[in-house]
Write a protein that holds these residues in place. Structure first.
Motif, PDB file in Angstrom:
ATOM      1  N   VAL A  38     -11.950 -15.990  -7.146  1.00  0.00           N
ATOM      2  CA  VAL A  38     -10.715 -16.211  -7.890  1.00  0.00           C
ATOM      3  C   VAL A  38     -10.079 -14.844  -8.100  1.00  0.00           C
ATOM      4  CG1 VAL A  38      -9.723 -17.040 -10.054  1.00  0.00           C
ATOM      5  CG2 VAL A  38     -11.687 -18.194  -9.067  1.00  0.00           C
ATOM      6  N   TYR A  39      -8.755 -14.763  -7.927  1.00  0.00           N
ATOM      7  CA  TYR A  39      -8.041 -13.492  -8.070  1.00  0.00           C
ATOM      8  C   TYR A  39      -7.077 -13.538  -9.247  1.00  0.00           C
ATOM      9  CZ  TYR A  39      -9.759 -12.527  -3.406  1.00  0.00           C
ATOM     10  OH  TYR A  39     -10.581 -12.327  -2.335  1.00  0.00           O
ATOM     11  N   MET A  40      -6.987 -12.424  -9.968  1.00  0.00           N
ATOM     12  CA  MET A  40      -5.956 -12.228 -10.977  1.00  0.00           C
ATOM     13  C   MET A  40      -4.910 -11.335 -10.325  1.00  0.00           C
ATOM     14  SD  MET A  40      -6.089 -10.447 -14.764  1.00  0.00           S
ATOM     15  CE  MET A  40      -7.420 -11.474 -15.319  1.00  0.00           C
ATOM     16  N   ALA A  41      -3.665 -11.806 -10.277  1.00  0.00           N
ATOM     17  CA  ALA A  41      -2.624 -11.074  -9.566  1.00  0.00           C
ATOM     18  C   ALA A  41      -1.417 -10.832 -10.455  1.00  0.00           C
ATOM     19  CB  ALA A  41      -2.202 -11.847  -8.323  1.00  0.00           C
ATOM     20  N   ALA A  42      -0.679  -9.785 -10.115  1.00  0.00           N
ATOM     21  CA  ALA A  42       0.569  -9.458 -10.804  1.00  0.00           C
ATOM     22  C   ALA A  42       1.701  -9.515  -9.793  1.00  0.00           C
ATOM     23  CB  ALA A  42       0.494  -8.066 -11.416  1.00  0.00           C
ATOM     24  N   VAL A  43       2.879  -9.875 -10.266  1.00  0.00           N
ATOM     25  CA  VAL A  43       4.043  -9.925  -9.400  1.00  0.00           C
ATOM     26  C   VAL A  43       4.735  -8.565  -9.442  1.00  0.00           C
ATOM     27  CG1 VAL A  43       6.263 -11.032  -8.982  1.00  0.00           C
ATOM     28  CG2 VAL A  43       4.345 -12.375  -9.834  1.00  0.00           C
ATOM     29  N   GLU A  44       4.872  -7.951  -8.285  1.00  0.00           N
ATOM     30  CA  GLU A  44       5.601  -6.686  -8.159  1.00  0.00           C
ATOM     31  C   GLU A  44       6.688  -6.889  -7.111  1.00  0.00           C
ATOM     32  OE1 GLU A  44       3.101  -3.340  -7.426  1.00  0.00           O
ATOM     33  OE2 GLU A  44       1.928  -3.646  -9.254  1.00  0.00           O
ATOM     34  N   GLY A  45       7.907  -6.970  -7.593  1.00  0.00           N
ATOM     35  CA  GLY A  45       9.013  -7.277  -6.685  1.00  0.00           C
ATOM     36  C   GLY A  45       8.875  -8.707  -6.208  1.00  0.00           C
ATOM     37  N   ARG A  46       8.709  -8.889  -4.912  1.00  0.00           N
ATOM     38  CA  ARG A  46       8.523 -10.224  -4.337  1.00  0.00           C
ATOM     39  C   ARG A  46       7.099 -10.431  -3.831  1.00  0.00           C
ATOM     40  NH1 ARG A  46      13.648 -12.460  -1.303  1.00  0.00           N
ATOM     41  NH2 ARG A  46      15.210 -11.931  -2.836  1.00  0.00           N
ATOM     42  N   ARG A  47       6.206  -9.536  -4.243  1.00  0.00           N
ATOM     43  CA  ARG A  47       4.820  -9.612  -3.752  1.00  0.00           C
ATOM     44  C   ARG A  47       3.853  -9.878  -4.901  1.00  0.00           C
ATOM     45  NH1 ARG A  47       3.359  -4.184  -0.876  1.00  0.00           N
ATOM     46  NH2 ARG A  47       1.816  -4.604  -2.447  1.00  0.00           N
ATOM     47  N   LEU A  48       2.733 -10.522  -4.562  1.00  0.00           N
ATOM     48  CA  LEU A  48       1.615 -10.654  -5.489  1.00  0.00           C
ATOM     49  C   LEU A  48       0.623  -9.545  -5.168  1.00  0.00           C
ATOM     50  CD1 LEU A  48       0.874 -14.488  -5.590  1.00  0.00           C
ATOM     51  CD2 LEU A  48       1.831 -13.079  -7.391  1.00  0.00           C
ATOM     52  N   VAL A  49       0.228  -8.799  -6.174  1.00  0.00           N
ATOM     53  CA  VAL A  49      -0.721  -7.707  -5.998  1.00  0.00           C
ATOM     54  C   VAL A  49      -1.982  -8.066  -6.771  1.00  0.00           C
ATOM     55  CG1 VAL A  49      -1.142  -5.262  -6.403  1.00  0.00           C
ATOM     56  CG2 VAL A  49       1.145  -6.047  -5.775  1.00  0.00           C
TER      57      VAL A  49
END
Length: 65
Positions: A38-49
């Protein structure tokens, strides 16, 4: 005396703000196999990081930081 009280109050506030307890995020997943990630991601611009990842065990996962 008044300055001592202000200094004590400021020190107490500073000590309370510096107490970093971190975070714990726990969840359950239906239909996922043990060992899946499972990943915790942040939105940066139009990408998930991806910020963090953890492995599912017994249908649950926990992020700690």
């Amino acid at each position: 005396m008044k300055k001592s009280i202000y200094l004590l109050a400021a020190a107490a506030i500073f000590a309370a703000c510096n107490e970093n307890k971190g975070y714990i995020v726990t969840g359950t997943v239906e239909g996922a196999a043990d060992g899946d990630t499972v990943y915790m991601a942040a939105v940066e611009g139009r990408r998930l990081v991806n910020m963090d990842s953890t492995v599912i065990q017994n249908g649950t996962f926990t992020f700690k930081g």
